[in-house]
Design a protein around this motif. Structure first.
Motif, PDB file in Angstrom:
ATOM      1  N   VAL A  89      33.738  25.577  44.066  1.00  0.00           N
ATOM      2  CA  VAL A  89      34.895  25.629  44.569  1.00  0.00           C
ATOM      3  C   VAL A  89      35.277  27.211  44.196  1.00  0.00           C
ATOM      4  O   VAL A  89      35.646  27.404  43.186  1.00  0.00           O
ATOM      5  CB  VAL A  89      36.022  24.662  44.599  1.00  0.00           C
ATOM      6  CG1 VAL A  89      37.100  25.206  45.313  1.00  0.00           C
ATOM      7  CG2 VAL A  89      35.576  23.332  45.008  1.00  0.00           C
ATOM      8  N   LEU A  90      35.406  28.309  45.170  1.00  0.00           N
ATOM      9  CA  LEU A  90      35.982  29.432  44.688  1.00  0.00           C
ATOM     10  C   LEU A  90      37.341  29.530  44.926  1.00  0.00           C
ATOM     11  O   LEU A  90      38.029  28.870  45.875  1.00  0.00           O
ATOM     12  CB  LEU A  90      35.411  30.603  45.630  1.00  0.00           C
ATOM     13  CG  LEU A  90      33.831  31.240  45.391  1.00  0.00           C
ATOM     14  CD1 LEU A  90      33.390  31.798  46.232  1.00  0.00           C
ATOM     15  CD2 LEU A  90      33.779  31.915  43.988  1.00  0.00           C
ATOM     16  N   LYS A  91      38.114  29.890  43.840  1.00  0.00           N
ATOM     17  CA  LYS A  91      39.687  30.050  43.899  1.00  0.00           C
ATOM     18  C   LYS A  91      39.953  30.934  44.926  1.00  0.00           C
ATOM     19  O   LYS A  91      39.627  32.004  45.003  1.00  0.00           O
ATOM     20  CB  LYS A  91      40.255  30.423  42.555  1.00  0.00           C
ATOM     21  CG  LYS A  91      39.708  29.600  41.447  1.00  0.00           C
ATOM     22  CD  LYS A  91      40.180  30.245  40.160  1.00  0.00           C
ATOM     23  CE  LYS A  91      39.675  29.146  38.643  1.00  0.00           C
ATOM     24  NZ  LYS A  91      40.172  29.504  37.563  1.00  0.00           N
ATOM     25  N   LYS A  92      41.018  30.763  45.655  1.00  0.00           N
ATOM     26  CA  LYS A  92      41.591  31.632  46.574  1.00  0.00           C
ATOM     27  C   LYS A  92      42.635  32.526  45.613  1.00  0.00           C
ATOM     28  O   LYS A  92      43.251  32.281  44.777  1.00  0.00           O
ATOM     29  CB  LYS A  92      42.731  30.797  47.610  1.00  0.00           C
ATOM     30  CG  LYS A  92      41.892  30.032  48.655  1.00  0.00           C
ATOM     31  CD  LYS A  92      42.884  29.706  49.769  1.00  0.00           C
ATOM     32  CE  LYS A  92      42.064  29.025  50.843  1.00  0.00           C
ATOM     33  NZ  LYS A  92      43.138  28.442  51.813  1.00  0.00           N
ATOM     34  N   ARG A  93      42.426  33.820  46.167  1.00  0.00           N
ATOM     35  CA  ARG A  93      43.093  34.826  45.509  1.00  0.00           C
ATOM     36  C   ARG A  93      44.676  34.884  45.908  1.00  0.00           C
ATOM     37  O   ARG A  93      44.672  34.867  47.231  1.00  0.00           O
ATOM     38  CB  ARG A  93      42.308  36.340  45.474  1.00  0.00           C
ATOM     39  CG  ARG A  93      41.222  36.179  44.691  1.00  0.00           C
ATOM     40  CD  ARG A  93      40.497  37.470  45.036  1.00  0.00           C
ATOM     41  NE  ARG A  93      40.881  38.692  44.530  1.00  0.00           N
ATOM     42  CZ  ARG A  93      40.222  39.441  43.448  1.00  0.00           C
ATOM     43  NH1 ARG A  93      39.293  38.775  42.836  1.00  0.00           N
ATOM     44  NH2 ARG A  93      40.529  40.523  42.995  1.00  0.00           N
ATOM     45  N   ASN A  94      45.482  34.965  44.962  1.00  0.00           N
ATOM     46  CA  ASN A  94      46.797  35.226  45.174  1.00  0.00           C
ATOM     47  C   ASN A  94      47.281  36.185  46.145  1.00  0.00           C
ATOM     48  O   ASN A  94      46.901  37.588  45.706  1.00  0.00           O
ATOM     49  CB  ASN A  94      47.776  35.331  43.808  1.00  0.00           C
ATOM     50  CG  ASN A  94      49.306  35.057  44.255  1.00  0.00           C
ATOM     51  OD1 ASN A  94      49.803  35.326  45.496  1.00  0.00           O
ATOM     52  ND2 ASN A  94      49.880  34.709  42.911  1.00  0.00           N
ATOM     53  N   ASN A 111      45.489  40.605  37.248  1.00  0.00           N
ATOM     54  CA  ASN A 111      45.507  39.088  37.373  1.00  0.00           C
ATOM     55  C   ASN A 111      43.982  38.513  37.237  1.00  0.00           C
ATOM     56  O   ASN A 111      43.728  37.544  37.183  1.00  0.00           O
ATOM     57  CB  ASN A 111      45.976  38.597  38.577  1.00  0.00           C
ATOM     58  CG  ASN A 111      47.638  38.737  38.596  1.00  0.00           C
ATOM     59  OD1 ASN A 111      47.932  39.444  39.658  1.00  0.00           O
ATOM     60  ND2 ASN A 111      48.292  38.525  37.719  1.00  0.00           N
ATOM     61  N   TYR A 112      43.132  39.619  37.403  1.00  0.00           N
ATOM     62  CA  TYR A 112      41.749  39.270  37.468  1.00  0.00           C
ATOM     63  C   TYR A 112      40.833  39.717  36.604  1.00  0.00           C
ATOM     64  O   TYR A 112      39.593  39.902  36.605  1.00  0.00           O
ATOM     65  CB  TYR A 112      41.327  39.742  38.768  1.00  0.00           C
ATOM     66  CG  TYR A 112      41.984  39.149  40.066  1.00  0.00           C
ATOM     67  CD1 TYR A 112      41.969  37.765  40.258  1.00  0.00           C
ATOM     68  CD2 TYR A 112      42.879  40.131  40.889  1.00  0.00           C
ATOM     69  CE1 TYR A 112      42.855  37.206  41.318  1.00  0.00           C
ATOM     70  CE2 TYR A 112      43.561  39.327  41.666  1.00  0.00           C
ATOM     71  CZ  TYR A 112      43.558  38.101  41.831  1.00  0.00           C
ATOM     72  OH  TYR A 112      44.425  37.479  42.747  1.00  0.00           O
ATOM     73  N   GLN A 151      37.827  36.246  35.832  1.00  0.00           N
ATOM     74  CA  GLN A 151      38.938  35.831  36.716  1.00  0.00           C
ATOM     75  C   GLN A 151      39.554  34.464  36.634  1.00  0.00           C
ATOM     76  O   GLN A 151      40.231  33.949  37.344  1.00  0.00           O
ATOM     77  CB  GLN A 151      38.198  35.699  38.159  1.00  0.00           C
ATOM     78  CG  GLN A 151      37.901  37.267  38.734  1.00  0.00           C
ATOM     79  CD  GLN A 151      37.074  37.178  39.844  1.00  0.00           C
ATOM     80  OE1 GLN A 151      37.453  36.783  41.214  1.00  0.00           O
ATOM     81  NE2 GLN A 151      35.771  37.760  40.020  1.00  0.00           N
ATOM     82  N   GLY A 152      38.817  33.853  35.316  1.00  0.00           N
ATOM     83  CA  GLY A 152      39.435  32.477  35.049  1.00  0.00           C
ATOM     84  C   GLY A 152      38.514  31.604  35.218  1.00  0.00           C
ATOM     85  O   GLY A 152      39.092  30.292  34.930  1.00  0.00           O
ATOM     86  N   TYR A 153      37.282  31.425  35.484  1.00  0.00           N
ATOM     87  CA  TYR A 153      36.518  30.113  35.504  1.00  0.00           C
ATOM     88  C   TYR A 153      36.006  30.013  34.097  1.00  0.00           C
ATOM     89  O   TYR A 153      35.765  30.950  33.265  1.00  0.00           O
ATOM     90  CB  TYR A 153      35.365  30.672  36.386  1.00  0.00           C
ATOM     91  CG  TYR A 153      35.667  30.660  38.005  1.00  0.00           C
ATOM     92  CD1 TYR A 153      35.748  29.703  38.903  1.00  0.00           C
ATOM     93  CD2 TYR A 153      35.979  32.042  38.391  1.00  0.00           C
ATOM     94  CE1 TYR A 153      36.189  30.077  40.116  1.00  0.00           C
ATOM     95  CE2 TYR A 153      36.447  31.996  39.834  1.00  0.00           C
ATOM     96  CZ  TYR A 153      36.439  31.014  40.604  1.00  0.00           C
ATOM     97  OH  TYR A 153      36.654  31.049  41.920  1.00  0.00           O
ATOM     98  N   GLU A 191      31.010  27.083  34.309  1.00  0.00           N
ATOM     99  CA  GLU A 191      31.316  26.754  35.720  1.00  0.00           C
ATOM    100  C   GLU A 191      30.912  28.493  36.237  1.00  0.00           C
ATOM    101  O   GLU A 191      30.153  28.519  37.238  1.00  0.00           O
ATOM    102  CB  GLU A 191      32.727  26.659  35.989  1.00  0.00           C
ATOM    103  CG  GLU A 191      33.172  26.661  37.483  1.00  0.00           C
ATOM    104  CD  GLU A 191      34.683  26.269  37.486  1.00  0.00           C
ATOM    105  OE1 GLU A 191      34.864  25.619  38.658  1.00  0.00           O
ATOM    106  OE2 GLU A 191      35.532  26.784  36.774  1.00  0.00           O
TER     107      GLU A 191
END
Length: 241
Positions: A2-7, A14-15, A217-219, A223
């Motif tokens: 699941v790829l996160k939706k970008r704000n 943020n990335y 990006q936070g994964y 993952e």
């Protein structure tokens, strides 16, 4: 996966910030591919560090990434402290790599993706790794040097040997090849999308950039690694058509 939706209100900070350390005379393309892959797969900022003699060559091949030389000690130490993730080793050669790797590990606390000659210099130096924050991405030849096992011996039991290695050294391991294996020593993922059109120089450098970008990006490390392998292979499959 699941790829996160970008704000919709997100901005580059943020990335994450990917630091790429690599390159040497005759091997300027590898770190450029890594840096550009990190940019294009969504990292907020990317800075490429190379030796003094090749910076001008590198700069002519990157647009969105920044660059600096490894001799700029003040800026390097500052950015190593601030980095979200470091991609280490593409195109680096062997001459000074071990010393630069030691310097990087001492002056940073973030996650690292180690590839190419960054892996080769770890032979007999695995104690340098701090564990839990390290991704290693060897092909069979590099993994053979790391383990001291023959390639044919590894091929006979790739899954268990890879899993045991990752568990022993507390790293995430991506063992490249047909049916790439990704493991943290507990869970194992097998990537099935890949094709012979991808069998050329630079593919591993691109993969390193994608994985580093996803970590930035936070994964989580595992993952980001299996997702990076899948995305890399999927793009290769689509382009080969």
């Amino acid at each position: 996966m699941v790829l996160k939706k970008r704000n919709i209100e997100g901005y580059k900070e943020n990335y994450g910030h990917v630091i790429v350390i690599g390159g040497s005379r005759g091997f300027t393309g590898a770190p450029v591919i890594t840096a550009n892959s990190a940019v294009r797969s969504g990292a907020g900022l990317v800075t490429l560090y190379v030796e003094d003699g090749i910076e001008s060559t590198v700069c002519s091949n990157i647009l969105e990434a920044m660059s600096c030389t490894l001799s700029n000690d003040i800026r390097l130490k500052k950015l190593l402290k601030a980095a979200t993730v470091i991609a280490f080793g593409p195109g680096m050669g062997m001459e000074k790599t071990l010393n630069i790797l030691k310097y990087t590990l001492v002056n940073s606390t973030c996650s690292m993706v180690i590839d190419a000659d960054g892996i080769n210099v770890l032979h007999k130096n695995m104690k340098l790794l701090r564990g839990e924050k390290i991704v290693l991405t060897p092909h069979l030849g590099e993994f053979s040097r790391l383990t001291g096992l023959d390639i044919e011996e590894i091929k006979k039991d790739r899954l268990n040997i890879a899993k045991e290695f990752a568990h022993t050294h507390n790293v995430v391991l991506l063992l490249k090849g047909h049916r790439t294996l990704i493991t943290d020593g507990k869970d194992v993922y097998i990537n099935t999308n890949r094709n012979p059109a991808m069998a050329n120089g630079g593919m591993g450098d691109s993969l390193t950039g994608i994985i580093a970008s996803l970590i930035a990006q936070g994964y989580e490390l595992l993952e980001a690694t299996y997702m990076g392998a899948y995305i890399h292979g999927y793009i290769g499959d689509e382009l080969s058509k």
